[in-house]
Design a protein around this motif. Sequence first.
Motif, PDB file in Angstrom:
ATOM      1  N   MET A  81       0.562  -1.461  -0.054  1.00  0.00           N
ATOM      2  CA  MET A  81      -0.349  -0.085  -0.465  1.00  0.00           C
ATOM      3  C   MET A  81       1.403   0.997   0.028  1.00  0.00           C
ATOM      4  O   MET A  81       0.879   2.120  -0.662  1.00  0.00           O
ATOM      5  CB  MET A  81      -1.207  -0.131   1.113  1.00  0.00           C
ATOM      6  N   GLU A  82       2.202   0.748   0.335  1.00  0.00           N
ATOM      7  CA  GLU A  82       3.216   2.426   0.501  1.00  0.00           C
ATOM      8  C   GLU A  82       3.353   3.137  -1.069  1.00  0.00           C
ATOM      9  O   GLU A  82       3.328   4.009  -0.902  1.00  0.00           O
ATOM     10  CB  GLU A  82       4.222   2.247   0.973  1.00  0.00           C
ATOM     11  N   VAL A  83       3.195   1.190  -1.894  1.00  0.00           N
ATOM     12  CA  VAL A  83       3.458   1.907  -3.475  1.00  0.00           C
ATOM     13  C   VAL A  83       2.783   2.502  -3.986  1.00  0.00           C
ATOM     14  O   VAL A  83       2.856   4.003  -4.893  1.00  0.00           O
ATOM     15  CB  VAL A  83       3.991   0.824  -4.003  1.00  0.00           C
ATOM     16  N   VAL A  84       1.149   2.076  -3.277  1.00  0.00           N
ATOM     17  CA  VAL A  84       0.565   2.841  -3.398  1.00  0.00           C
ATOM     18  C   VAL A  84      -0.339   4.219  -3.244  1.00  0.00           C
ATOM     19  O   VAL A  84      -0.252   5.370  -4.117  1.00  0.00           O
ATOM     20  CB  VAL A  84      -1.400   2.094  -3.319  1.00  0.00           C
ATOM     21  N   ASP A  85      -0.067   4.678  -2.555  1.00  0.00           N
ATOM     22  CA  ASP A  85       0.474   6.095  -1.889  1.00  0.00           C
ATOM     23  C   ASP A  85       1.543   6.824  -2.400  1.00  0.00           C
ATOM     24  O   ASP A  85       1.281   7.894  -2.837  1.00  0.00           O
ATOM     25  CB  ASP A  85       0.989   5.767  -0.390  1.00  0.00           C
TER      26      ASP A  85
END
Length: 84
Positions: free
Chosen positions: A51-55
Motif C-alpha cells: 500500500m505504500e507503493v500505491v500511496d
Amino acid sequence: LSERPFVRGTVAAVRRPSRLDSDGTQFIVSLQPQPALVGQYPVFGEVVSGMEVVDQISTTPADGDKARERVGMKVTIREPAGAP
C-alpha cells in the motif's frame, strides 16, 4: 456492482456511469474510505501488501515527462476476503 465497502486498499473496476457494461479497461485503488462508491463500481480485489507503493503512485504526476518510473516496487492484490 458490489455492495462491499470501499475501504483503504479496495480495488474496483471503473465504468462510465451511463454504461454498466464498460468496466473492463481501468481500475481504481481506494486511498481512504469512500462510502459514496459502494454499489457504484464492481470490487474485484484488495491490496494485501505494498500500500505504500500505491500511496507513492498517487502523488506522482501523470502528465508525460513529469511521470517518474518506480523500479523494484511491488503491490500485491488478491480477490476480496469472503468473495463468492
